[in-house]
Motif scaffolding. Structure first.
Motif, PDB file in Angstrom:
ATOM      1  N   UNK A 152      11.043  23.666  13.202  1.00 13.42           N
ATOM      2  CA  UNK A 152      10.398  23.231  12.449  1.00 13.42           C
ATOM      3  C   UNK A 152       9.617  21.573  11.856  1.00 13.42           C
ATOM      4  N   UNK A 153      10.457  20.966  12.381  1.00 14.39           N
ATOM      5  CA  UNK A 153      10.171  19.759  12.558  1.00 14.39           C
ATOM      6  C   UNK A 153       9.090  18.636  13.768  1.00 14.39           C
ATOM      7  N   UNK A 154       8.442  18.531  13.364  1.00 11.57           N
ATOM      8  CA  UNK A 154       7.127  18.404  15.011  1.00 11.57           C
ATOM      9  C   UNK A 154       6.952  16.371  15.016  1.00 11.57           C
ATOM     10  N   UNK A 155       7.564  16.071  14.605  1.00  7.82           N
ATOM     11  CA  UNK A 155       7.819  14.527  15.280  1.00  7.82           C
ATOM     12  C   UNK A 155       8.755  14.019  14.365  1.00  7.82           C
ATOM     13  N   UNK A 156       9.882  12.652  14.546  1.00  5.95           N
ATOM     14  CA  UNK A 156      11.213  12.382  14.003  1.00  5.95           C
ATOM     15  C   UNK A 156      11.046  11.190  14.000  1.00  5.95           C
ATOM     16  N   UNK A 157      11.058  10.354  13.172  1.00  3.33           N
ATOM     17  CA  UNK A 157      11.177   8.827  13.196  1.00  3.33           C
ATOM     18  C   UNK A 157      12.767   8.251  12.396  1.00  3.33           C
ATOM     19  N   UNK A 158      13.472   7.424  13.359  1.00  5.03           N
ATOM     20  CA  UNK A 158      14.419   7.341  12.836  1.00  5.03           C
ATOM     21  C   UNK A 158      15.089   5.973  12.839  1.00  5.03           C
ATOM     22  N   UNK A 159      15.512   5.293  11.686  1.00  9.71           N
ATOM     23  CA  UNK A 159      15.080   4.282  11.568  1.00  9.71           C
ATOM     24  C   UNK A 159      16.875   3.679  10.948  1.00  9.71           C
ATOM     25  N   UNK A 160      17.936   2.613  11.868  1.00  7.01           N
ATOM     26  CA  UNK A 160      18.386   2.350  11.953  1.00  7.01           C
ATOM     27  C   UNK A 160      19.527   3.245  11.228  1.00  7.01           C
ATOM     28  N   UNK A 161      20.303   4.685  12.558  1.00  5.58           N
ATOM     29  CA  UNK A 161      20.281   5.336  11.960  1.00  5.58           C
ATOM     30  C   UNK A 161      21.645   5.843  13.687  1.00  5.58           C
ATOM     31  N   UNK A 162      22.066   6.787  13.028  1.00  4.26           N
ATOM     32  CA  UNK A 162      23.227   7.186  14.347  1.00  4.26           C
ATOM     33  C   UNK A 162      23.344   9.143  13.903  1.00  4.26           C
ATOM     34  N   UNK A 163      24.745   8.921  15.483  1.00  2.00           N
ATOM     35  CA  UNK A 163      24.847  10.434  15.547  1.00  2.00           C
ATOM     36  C   UNK A 163      26.135  10.730  14.824  1.00  2.00           C
ATOM     37  N   UNK A 164      26.734   9.717  14.673  1.00  2.00           N
ATOM     38  CA  UNK A 164      28.277  10.156  14.280  1.00  2.00           C
ATOM     39  C   UNK A 164      28.165   8.923  13.526  1.00  2.00           C
ATOM     40  N   UNK A 165      28.808   8.860  12.279  1.00  2.00           N
ATOM     41  CA  UNK A 165      29.159   7.322  11.351  1.00  2.00           C
ATOM     42  C   UNK A 165      30.540   6.817  12.222  1.00  2.00           C
ATOM     43  N   UNK A 166      30.404   5.864  12.383  1.00  2.00           N
ATOM     44  CA  UNK A 166      31.772   5.036  12.800  1.00  2.00           C
ATOM     45  C   UNK A 166      32.639   3.981  12.140  1.00  2.00           C
ATOM     46  N   UNK A 167      34.025   4.183  12.417  1.00  2.00           N
ATOM     47  CA  UNK A 167      35.049   3.849  12.483  1.00  2.00           C
ATOM     48  C   UNK A 167      34.718   2.550  11.438  1.00  2.00           C
ATOM     49  N   UNK A 168      33.730   2.006  11.692  1.00  2.00           N
ATOM     50  CA  UNK A 168      33.546   0.267  11.055  1.00  2.00           C
ATOM     51  C   UNK A 168      32.516   0.990   9.956  1.00  2.00           C
ATOM     52  N   UNK A 169      31.660   1.991   9.883  1.00  2.00           N
ATOM     53  CA  UNK A 169      30.847   2.096   8.561  1.00  2.00           C
ATOM     54  C   UNK A 169      31.955   2.448   7.577  1.00  2.00           C
ATOM     55  N   UNK A 170      32.952   3.566   8.413  1.00  4.04           N
ATOM     56  CA  UNK A 170      33.471   4.435   7.604  1.00  4.04           C
ATOM     57  C   UNK A 170      34.630   3.368   6.638  1.00  4.04           C
ATOM     58  N   UNK A 171      35.306   2.736   7.464  1.00  2.83           N
ATOM     59  CA  UNK A 171      35.453   1.394   6.433  1.00  2.83           C
ATOM     60  C   UNK A 171      34.946   0.833   5.946  1.00  2.83           C
TER      61      UNK A 171
END
Length: 305
Positions: A152-171
């Motif tokens: 469904x998605x032809x083009x994708x732009x990802x800005x300042x994100x991740x594949x899994x939220x980090x322990x740092x981010x969760x903290x």
């Protein structure tokens, strides 16, 4: 042309957890018109406390004379589940008892954002998305959508994100939730409950995407004889007040939980294998001074998509 609308899902909406929400409402805005070929759709996934008016908060990239403009494109931005800008959230009325949900609202995930917005896209007659774009929490939604519906998605732009939220981010998120829950009014079941805690949470959050140099450049004192009432102190208070005047602590609490849930490898072979499911032409953008989503996370996305 801009249109603000609300989509009502006629069935019960099933969450990833198996729990269900009745009367799901999704607030969204569209800009421009869908062309005859239905191939000019730009779908925007917003960040944690943003709304569906992308022209308001992403000025320069989106606008009448911007790169992404309503003359050429049909731009859609939908408010995520749990946010307080019109989509069903903890302050919404629970149809079971006629009272606001507050802390009885079911916990949801990034994948639930995607599922809800897939329903909206279907209702709008959108089969293909020319460009899907999102940053931070919105980027997490965008990468998950790219995995679940790769055709469904032809083009994708990802800005300042991740594949899994980090322990740092969760903290960081847990520290903010600790601040919110320390405010005893959070448990009072009132619309402004936890507002003082939310103000503190916002102050904590600022430190995750502002740097030593940034504060040094913008909040430095012009005099050497101060002992109190510093510019940096005023700034933290000001930003906290701004947030509590437009957002509620319950939505913030649940949305940070959703961010923590982000892991594209959950119930799949692996994180890397999941990213390889994305077929869209993908641009990954990192921000050097972003402590919450460091460049290493953007490199990981780019290397595995």
């Amino acid at each position: 042309m801009s249109t603000a609308s609300t989509y009502s899902y006629p069935k019960q909406f099933k969450l990833e957890s198996g729990k269900k929400i009745r009367n799901l409402q999704i607030a969204y805005q569209t800009f421009g018109k869908l062309n005859a070929n239905k191939d000019n759709v730009i779908w925007v996934c917003h960040a944690l406390t943003a709304n569906a008016d992308v022209f308001e908060w992403w000025e320069g990239l989106f606008g009448q004379n911007a790169l992404f403009n309503p003359q050429e494109h049909y731009i859609v931005c939908a408010n995520v589940l749990g946010s307080n800008y019109g989509t069903t959230n903890p302050l919404s009325t629970n149809p079971v008892n006629g009272l606001p949900y507050y802390l009885s609202f079911p916990q949801f995930t990034i994948r639930d954002f995607v599922s809800a917005h897939q329903l909206l896209a279907n209702s709008l007659g959108i089969r293909n998305i020319k460009l899907l774009i999102g940053g931070s929490l919105g980027g997490q939604q965008a990468v998950e959508w790219g995995i679940t519906e790769p055709n469904r998605i032809e083009n994708l732009i990802l800005v300042a994100t991740n594949a899994v939220h980090s322990p740092w981010g969760i903290a960081f998120n847990e520290s903010q939730r600790l601040a919110i829950t320390t405010d005893r009014t959070f448990y009072a079941n009132q619309p402004n409950g936890g507002s003082k805690g939310l103000k503190t949470a916002r102050s904590i959050a600022l430190l995750s995407y502002r740097t030593y140099n940034a504060y040094g450049n913008t909040q430095v004192e012009s005099m050497n004889d101060k002992t109190d009432h510093f510019r940096a102190s005023s700034y933290q208070n000001y930003q906290g007040e701004k947030l509590i005047n437009r957002f509620n602590a319950y939505s913030y609490y649940y949305l940070t939980k959703a961010m923590d849930s982000h892991n594209v490898g959950r119930n799949r072979k692996s994180i890397a294998e999941a990213l390889r499911l994305i077929k869209a032409n993908t641009l990954v953008i990192g921000i050097e001074n972003d402590f919450l989503f460091p460049i290493s996370e953007q490199k990981y996305l780019a290397d595995h998509i």
